[in-house]
Design a protein around this motif. Structure first.
Motif, short mmCIF file in Angstrom:
data_model
loop_
_atom_site.label_atom_id
_atom_site.label_comp_id
_atom_site.label_asym_id
_atom_site.label_seq_id
_atom_site.Cartn_x
_atom_site.Cartn_y
_atom_site.Cartn_z
N CYS B 105 0.79 -1.33 -0.04
CA CYS B 105 0.09 0.04 -0.02
C CYS B 105 0.89 1.12 0.01
CB CYS B 105 -0.81 -0.06 1.00
SG CYS B 105 -2.15 -1.34 1.21
N PRO B 110 0.45 7.20 -5.54
CA PRO B 110 -0.85 7.87 -4.92
C PRO B 110 -1.96 7.74 -5.68
CG PRO B 110 0.94 9.00 -4.15
CD PRO B 110 1.41 8.10 -4.91
N GLY B 113 -4.23 5.10 -6.41
CA GLY B 113 -5.33 5.06 -5.31
C GLY B 113 -6.32 6.00 -5.55
N ALA B 114 -6.14 7.17 -6.08
CA ALA B 114 -7.02 8.40 -6.25
C ALA B 114 -8.08 7.66 -7.07
CB ALA B 114 -6.24 9.53 -6.72
N TRP B 117 -10.40 4.94 -6.28
CA TRP B 117 -11.50 5.32 -5.17
C TRP B 117 -12.42 6.06 -5.96
CZ3 TRP B 117 -12.64 3.49 -0.74
CH2 TRP B 117 -11.76 2.76 -0.11
N GLY B 147 -11.84 13.61 -0.59
CA GLY B 147 -11.25 12.58 -1.57
C GLY B 147 -9.75 12.59 -1.26
N VAL B 151 -7.65 9.54 0.30
CA VAL B 151 -6.39 8.69 -0.55
C VAL B 151 -5.27 8.88 0.01
CG1 VAL B 151 -5.49 8.93 -2.80
CG2 VAL B 151 -8.02 8.95 -2.58
N GLN B 155 -2.93 6.09 2.03
CA GLN B 155 -1.58 5.98 1.16
C GLN B 155 -0.42 6.01 2.22
OE1 GLN B 155 -0.88 5.30 -2.02
NE2 GLN B 155 1.20 5.32 -1.59
N THR B 219 -2.97 12.93 -6.98
CA THR B 219 -4.10 12.91 -6.04
C THR B 219 -5.05 14.00 -6.34
OG1 THR B 219 -2.81 11.38 -4.76
CG2 THR B 219 -5.19 12.10 -3.98
N ILE B 223 -8.58 13.89 -8.35
CA ILE B 223 -9.66 13.75 -7.16
C ILE B 223 -10.15 15.15 -6.52
CG2 ILE B 223 -8.84 13.22 -4.96
CD1 ILE B 223 -10.59 10.97 -4.86
N PRO B 311 -8.34 -0.31 -3.14
CA PRO B 311 -8.25 0.14 -4.49
C PRO B 311 -7.26 -0.91 -5.33
CG PRO B 311 -7.52 1.74 -2.85
CD PRO B 311 -7.79 0.55 -2.12
#
Lengths: 374, 549
Positions: B105, B110, B113-114, B117, B147, B151, B155, B219, B223, B311
């Motif tokens: 993770c 990052p 991940g954004a 999500w 958001g 995230v 992260q 990120t 987001i 994610p």
């Protein structure tokens, strides 16, 4: 091949402070020589100057007739044992011991046989494939010693090698070190702050204080005829008493406070004059008598029975406290608050000038007095 | 002895490194500073700074960045510290798996991940749709502040976990026993003994999280939507579609550096108050987690890790979905992989070439610099030490912009080459790798090297045969972390890349911005696979399941 080590007027400074100023010393070939002193006296500094890890600011260092000041530490052919052993943690016992030989580009066979020889000498050949983290302190010590000796160094340097061991192992290891040193016959310089260890292991000892050598001599010299007051109180235990001395022919009479007198016939001629002196009487140099009323009057404060000996802590009429050691008797221990009378073994006590700088009794052997020459 | 010689081999080494730092770090930073004070008409002026602070449109990015970063830092600590505590003081089932998942993770980019999500909780995310249509519940808006916070926290808390776990391993069990013995147990012990003992590490982790969150670019870009933050603004001014303004970008960069430097100093002052070292003779013995407390611990641990890992799982799932254009279709296949691999050009070889060169250079330089700093301390090596730490407080996008401004004109033109990307990665990774190498080296007693020298080994031989092997544990763990951060790096690369130097991470980013989510998922999965493989290799090499950075 062993060498003698000559040091002339060694100087070491750290920044502005001078650690060692003008120190001279001769260490004989094959000798076990110890640098002894309280922490901060410069003993380790001097050892590291011999090893080449500390830069020599002034003076000359010789191995035999070769000046080594500018020789790289790697080329001085020195075996060194460090306080924390400095075993290479990523190499097995065998490879630790073989490390120095490999740097010398010997043949594989020779490396193998020499390594094996010293593993056996130090009785660690059964651990040879182990990694150092699986060895006990004593075993690591043996590896360090084997590693230092296997390269056939001219000089063996040891920096407080026993200080990380427990008391029993320390006594055992110092016997081992002494035996091995005798057998190999290598010139050895040993640093310690433990005077008992120094006495047990050394041929000669240099007592150091504030970067200056106070006394060089055999353990016996140091203990029985210390060169000055510092040595007398640093080596072993002693009681310090002030006295006025009067001279009558070759006889010097010490008038201790409380009216007790001791006559000495062994004072050096140059010091035979009326003067104030300091008398050093070791605890075992007193004789206690309970019956007669001759001698120094004292009152027992406490006692400690240690088997072989019994220690008495007493105070004199002047209030000064004195420690006395007597061989234990089968009779009862002298009870507290009991009054006793003390005599001294006149031939054993030491007398110093008022400033404590010189021992005025005959028989002082101090090699540092003549420029470190033995 | 030879240390006193004026010119030994090491002198050449440190002079070369010193020169390299002057050229590739100080000069570009100077260029940025210079550009920031040149006005529109080419004269010396502070007009860009005035513009930034006087117009709310720009200055609010500062407040935005600050609030979201601060919240992320606090939340990461609140989540990460208890997790590390549970993990290290209690027997939690699945330890190895937990460790691997957490590291994974922390290592993914990052922005991936954004985007995942968004796929889950965004306007047309599957979770949003599910709640909306089946339950009639409207999920809170994922875009903007919430958001970014979600995230970045998920992260970055793994970093806190890894740092604090390392500190907990250094706590001697007898300290805990002494605490129990004196009547301080449970929660009280956690706050009175364990937290203070870990304080230096917690502060270090907080700083790292702050710097990462503050500088993160991908990120908020994906987001953040209307919630405009600093790094995005710099990027927009530098490369934006609405016209570029180098000077304004430079001015914002300078402001960013001033802020991060300030934070860095505050952290320094704070951590000086907690300066102490520990070395555990008896590591902490883990207890069984029992009863309601045990249940809570398990629940907390698994949920937190599940959330952070969700994610990644969803992206892998998506990568196998059928797509048509930009939309997902029912059914599963390898089609996304096939197309993505066809359209990605040289990005896999590029990743290995750029990342590989950078890794070798970083490890090599870190060993040399840490040795110089610890064992050969002098004015120049101290200067190198200080310079090497500078990039720690410089956001990645600023490093990128500085390098472009410095090397896009004669005499040295590097823009668009692999070289400039390697240099950027080195500059950015070195502070971390040097720190870990220095820490390792400081634990190696000098006498070990002296022993080697007294046994006849030359200085160079001592360095390579004794010092480097003894450092190897630290070096390997530093290298693996460097490798993974290098291959997932985005914020510098996005400014420096051109069509020939696209890396895997950049390719994923490109697909995401174009809306080709299927292809992006496929490449992101490849990236994750690469990370997992690297991690497995590391564990194999170091024969250890526990990684402490």
């Amino acid at each position: 091949m062993s060498v003698n080590i000559k040091i002339k007027n060694a100087v070491k400074r750290y920044g502005k402070s001078t650690i060692i100023s003008g120190l001279s010393l001769v260490i004989k070939e094959g000798e076990f020589f110890t640098l002894l002193g309280p922490s901060g006296c410069g003993k380790t500094t001097l050892l590291r100057m011999i090893a080449g890890f500390n830069f020599i600011e002034g003076g000359d260092f010789f191995f035999n007739d070769e000046r080594i000041n500018m020789i790289d530490p790697a080329k001085r052919n020195i075996g060194m044992v460090f306080q924390n052993y400095a075993i290479f943690p990523h190499l097995s016992v065998k490879n630790n011991v073989a490390f120095g030989l490999k740097n010398r580009k010997y043949s594989k066979d020779k490396i193998e046989t020499e390594t094996q020889k010293f593993l056996e000498l130090m009785k660690i050949d059964q651990y040879k494939d182990r990694m150092p983290n699986r060895l006990s302190g004593g075993q690591q010590q043996r590896v360090a010693l084997a590693r230092a000796l296997v390269i056939q160094p001219d000089v063996l340097l040891m920096d407080e090698p026993l200080s990380n061991l427990d008391a029993k192992l320390r006594v055992e290891m110092r016997q081992t070190i002494r035996e091995i040193q005798r057998r190999v016959g290598i010139t050895t310089v040993y640093v310690t702050h433990d005077q008992e260890e120094a006495m047990a292991i050394s041929d000669r000892i240099a007592v150091m204080k504030d970067g200056v050598i106070q006394h060089i001599g055999t353990p016996k010299d140091l203990y029985q005829r210390p060169a000055n007051l510092f040595v007398s109180s640093f080596i072993g235990r002693t009681n310090i008493l002030e006295a006025d001395a009067t001279v009558n022919g070759s006889l010097m009479t010490l008038h201790l406070k409380d009216g007790f007198t001791v006559s000495l016939s062994n004072v050096q001629p140059e010091f035979r004059q009326d003067r104030k002196v300091i008398v050093s009487i070791r605890p075992e140099e007193f004789i206690i008598s309970e019956n007669s009323d001759e001698g120094l009057r004292a009152v027992v404060d406490s006692s400690v029975f240690l088997g072989l000996n019994t220690h008495y802590y007493v105070h004199l009429d002047s209030g000064q406290e004195v420690e006395i050691i007597q061989e234990s008797k089968i009779d009862e221990i002298i009870p507290e608050k009991h009054t006793v009378y003390l005599k001294v073994k006149a031939e054993k006590i030491n007398v110093f000038t008022e400033d404590g700088s010189r021992n005025i009794v005959k028989g002082v052997n101090n090699d540092s007095a003549n420029g470190g020459e033995a | 002895m030879a240390r006193k010689k004026l010119f030994d081999a090491w002198a050449i080494v440190y002079l070369a490194i010193f020169a390299a730092y002057l050229l590739f770090l100080i000069y570009p930073m100077y260029t940025i500073l210079q550009n920031s004070v040149i006005g529109e008409n080419g004269t010396l002026s502070l007009e860009w700074f005035a513009k930034f602070f006087s117009q709310k449109y720009y200055s609010q990015t500062l407040i935005h960045s600050f609030s979201v970063t601060l919240c992320t830092t606090v939340l990461s600590l609140v989540i990460g510290v208890p997790l590390a505590y549970f993990y290290n003081l209690y027997e939690i089932k699945g330890r190895s798996l937990i460790q691997v998942l957490i590291i994974l993770c922390s290592m993914s980019a990052p922005f991936i991940g954004a985007y995942a999500w968004i796929q889950l909780l965004g306007r047309s995310g599957i979770v949003t749709k599910f709640f909306q249509s089946r339950l009639g519940i409207t999920i809170p808006n994922i875009y903007g502040f919430n958001g970014i916070l979600l995230v970045l926290t998920l992260q970055l808390y793994p970093l806190v976990f890894l740092y604090v776990s390392g500190a907990l391993k250094n706590i001697d069990n007898s300290l805990l026993e002494a605490s129990d013995n004196l009547g301080c147990t449970g929660i009280r012990r956690f706050f009175k003994v364990i937290i203070p003992l870990c304080m230096p590490t917690i502060l270090a982790a907080a700083l790292l999280v702050f710097m990462r969150a503050f500088a993160d670019f991908g990120t908020p870009l994906l987001i953040g939507e209307g919630y405009r933050v600093f790094p995005v603004e710099i990027y927009t001014q530098f490369l934006g579609e609405t016209g570029t303004n180098y000077n304004f970008a430079a001015a914002i960069s300078v402001i960013a550096i001033v802020i991060t430097a300030f934070i860095f100093l505050v952290q320094k002052i704070l951590s000086n108050r907690f300066a102490f070292t520990m070395n555990a003779l008896n590591p902490i013995e883990r207890k069984k987690a029992k009863g309601i407390k045990g249940f809570f611990m398990y629940f907390y641990t698994y949920v937190i890790i599940g959330l952070a890992f969700l994610p990644q799982v969803y992206i892998v799932y998506q990568s196998f979905q059928n797509t048509s254009g930009k939309l997902f279709r029912p059914g599963y296949s390898f089609d996304s992989y096939k197309t993505a691999l066809k359209r990605m050009g040289d990005s896999i070889p590029n990743t290995f070439i750029i990342g590989g060169i950078a890794l070798v250079a970083v490890v090599f330089l870190a060993i040399l610099i840490s040795y110089l700093v610890v064992r050969r301390s002098n004015v120049i090596t101290q200067a190198i030490d200080t310079m090497s730490m500078l990039p720690y407080i410089i956001p990645g996008s600023v490093v990128g912009i500085a390098l472009v401004m410095a090397f896009n004109k004669k005499p040295i033109i590097l823009t668009g080459t692999i070289g400039i990307m390697v240099i950027a990665l080195c500059i950015r990774r070195l502070p971390y790798t040097i720190r870990s190498s220095v820490a390792t080296l400081q634990q190696i007693p000098l006498t070990t090297e002296e022993a080697a020298i007294s046994l006849g080994a030359s200085k160079m031989k001592t360095f390579f045969k004794i010092t480097v092997p003894m450092m190897s544990n630290g070096i390997i763990s530093g290298a693996i972390l460097s490798w993974v951060t290098i291959i997932t790096e985005l914020s510098t690369a996005i400014i420096l890349y051109n069509s020939k130097t696209v890396t895997l991470t950049l390719a994923v980013y490109t697909f995401v911005t174009r809306g080709n989510y299927g292809y992006a998922a496929a490449l992101a999965t490849v990236l994750t696979a690469l990370t997992v493989i690297s991690l497995l290799i590391f564990m194999k090499v170091s024969k250890s399941k526990e990684i402490t950075f």
